[in-house]
Design an enzyme around this catalytic site. Structure first.
Site, short mmCIF file in Angstrom:
data_model
loop_
_atom_site.label_atom_id
_atom_site.label_comp_id
_atom_site.label_asym_id
_atom_site.label_seq_id
_atom_site.Cartn_x
_atom_site.Cartn_y
_atom_site.Cartn_z
N GLY A 13 -7.01 -8.92 -10.13
CA GLY A 13 -6.48 -7.20 -10.34
C GLY A 13 -6.22 -7.32 -11.72
O GLY A 13 -4.66 -6.40 -11.42
N ALA A 14 -6.14 -7.84 -12.80
CA ALA A 14 -5.16 -8.09 -13.94
C ALA A 14 -4.72 -6.50 -14.54
O ALA A 14 -4.61 -7.06 -16.29
CB ALA A 14 -5.40 -9.96 -14.46
N ARG A 16 -4.82 -4.07 -15.01
CA ARG A 16 -3.68 -3.40 -14.67
C ARG A 16 -2.04 -3.09 -13.81
O ARG A 16 -2.11 -3.91 -12.99
CB ARG A 16 -3.95 -1.84 -14.53
CG ARG A 16 -4.26 -1.28 -12.91
CD ARG A 16 -5.66 -0.45 -12.65
NE ARG A 16 -5.11 -0.18 -11.63
CZ ARG A 16 -5.74 1.26 -10.45
NH1 ARG A 16 -6.29 2.51 -11.34
NH2 ARG A 16 -6.16 0.84 -9.13
N VAL A 64 -13.45 -9.43 -5.14
CA VAL A 64 -12.58 -10.62 -4.44
C VAL A 64 -13.39 -10.29 -3.05
O VAL A 64 -12.93 -11.66 -2.12
CB VAL A 64 -11.51 -10.42 -5.03
CG1 VAL A 64 -11.42 -10.19 -6.28
CG2 VAL A 64 -10.57 -9.24 -3.98
N SER A 142 3.22 -8.22 -0.06
CA SER A 142 4.91 -6.45 -0.17
C SER A 142 5.51 -5.69 0.76
O SER A 142 5.34 -6.85 2.04
CB SER A 142 3.47 -5.57 0.20
OG SER A 142 4.56 -3.86 0.22
N TYR A 155 -2.80 -1.44 5.47
CA TYR A 155 -2.21 -2.07 4.13
C TYR A 155 -1.09 -3.51 5.15
O TYR A 155 -1.18 -4.73 4.36
CB TYR A 155 -1.48 -1.24 3.08
CG TYR A 155 -1.31 -1.74 2.04
CD1 TYR A 155 -2.07 -1.74 1.16
CD2 TYR A 155 0.90 -1.94 1.98
CE1 TYR A 155 -1.33 -2.83 -0.08
CE2 TYR A 155 1.16 -2.29 0.34
CZ TYR A 155 0.27 -2.02 -0.09
OH TYR A 155 0.84 -3.26 -2.12
N ALA A 157 -1.22 -4.58 7.42
CA ALA A 157 -1.25 -6.41 7.82
C ALA A 157 -2.25 -6.98 7.52
O ALA A 157 -2.23 -8.12 7.01
CB ALA A 157 -2.75 -5.47 8.84
N LYS A 159 -1.23 -7.30 4.12
CA LYS A 159 -0.27 -7.74 2.93
C LYS A 159 0.86 -9.14 3.76
O LYS A 159 0.99 -9.98 3.90
CB LYS A 159 0.75 -7.15 2.53
CG LYS A 159 0.35 -5.96 1.47
CD LYS A 159 -0.43 -7.01 0.38
CE LYS A 159 -1.27 -6.66 -0.52
NZ LYS A 159 -1.26 -6.90 -1.99
N ILE A 188 7.15 -0.79 -6.53
CA ILE A 188 7.41 -0.41 -8.20
C ILE A 188 6.49 0.18 -8.77
O ILE A 188 5.42 1.10 -8.16
CB ILE A 188 6.06 -1.41 -8.44
CG1 ILE A 188 7.46 -2.99 -7.31
CG2 ILE A 188 5.96 -2.30 -9.97
CD1 ILE A 188 8.41 -3.57 -7.94
#
Length: 247
Positions: A13-14, A16, A64, A142, A155, A157, A159, A188
């Site tokens: 996930g590099a 952005r 991935v 998160s 989401y 679940a 994390k 963020i």
């Protein structure tokens, strides 16, 4: 002093946001960086930014959640770099919606990328990490994985599962000198969060004691701590970076 001099880092996930910030922070501290993204365009752009800092960089595009693709890209990365010292599992997606309306496809898309993806990437690099008896694994979770959130069952679940994966990997790999930790960002400012309505942002701000939203660089600095000399004796932990929102 460059904290990561001579290290090779793989960041998923590099392309952005948080992943890009981590890749650039690591490069600024002396690491060579493998930039992994879902698209070739984003991974190539991030790699160019790393090279502009004077470090070696490689770009790979991969989904991935695709086990065969992950194994193939891991083999290619090891052939190019010779070793991997730091692995950052940051790739993630959202498909928000209330549970009663959430489709199975939206559930699967989030769990497959956010949780299964971290499992697949970690597994792909396990043998070389164990063989060299050293390494750092950092999973970007998160605060939603800690407290839940309406409209984000999938989401949350994914994390929460990632935190469980982190603790289990930490126990399995500790005897070989490998640490595994998670970072749990709060709100963020990234492309992913920029689409939220202003009234929702204002409501979120009321819940943050430090009275401000975090920046991707805040997470990058946390990752640097865990990846660098200061994180030598830290494993199986969740570092919450949220301005005090969850406390």
């Amino acid at each position: 002093m460059n904290l990561l001099e001579g290290k090779v880092a793989v960041v998923t996930g590099a392309g952005r946001g948080i992943g890009r910030a981590i890749a650039l922070r690591f490069a600024a501290e002396g690491a060579d960086v493998v930039c992994v993204s879902r698209t070739a365009e984003n991974s190539a752009k991030a790699a160019e930014e790393v090279r502009a800092l004077g470090r070696r960089a490689w770009a790979h595009a991969v989904d991935v959640s695709d086990a065969q693709a992950v194994e193939a890209v891991a083999t290619a990365i090891l052939a190019e770099t010779g070793r991997v010292d730091i692995l950052v599992n940051n790739a993630g997606v959202t498909r928000d919606g209330l549970l009663m309306r959430m489709s199975e496809a939206d559930w699967d898309a989030v769990l497959d990328t956010n949780l299964k993806g971290a499992f697949l990437v970690t597994r792909a690099f396990t043998r070389p990490l164990l063989k060299q008896r050293a390494g750092r694994i950092i999973n970007v979770a998160s605060v939603i994985g800690l407290i839940g959130n309406a409209g984000q069952c999938n989401y949350a679940a994914s994390k929460a599962g990632l935190i469980g994966l982190t603790k289990s990997v930490a126990r399995e790999f500790a005897s070989r000198g490998i640490t595994c930790n998670a970072i749990a960002p709060g709100f963020i400012t990234t492309d992913m969060t920029s689409v939220l309505a202003e009234d929702l942002k204002a409501e979120l701000l009321k819940r943050i004691p430090l009275n401000g939203f975090g920046e991707a660089e805040d997470i990058a600095q946390a990752a640097l701590y865990l990846a660098g000399p200061g994180g030598r004796y830290v494993t199986g932990q969740v570092l919450v970076v949220d301005g005090g929102m969850v406390m």
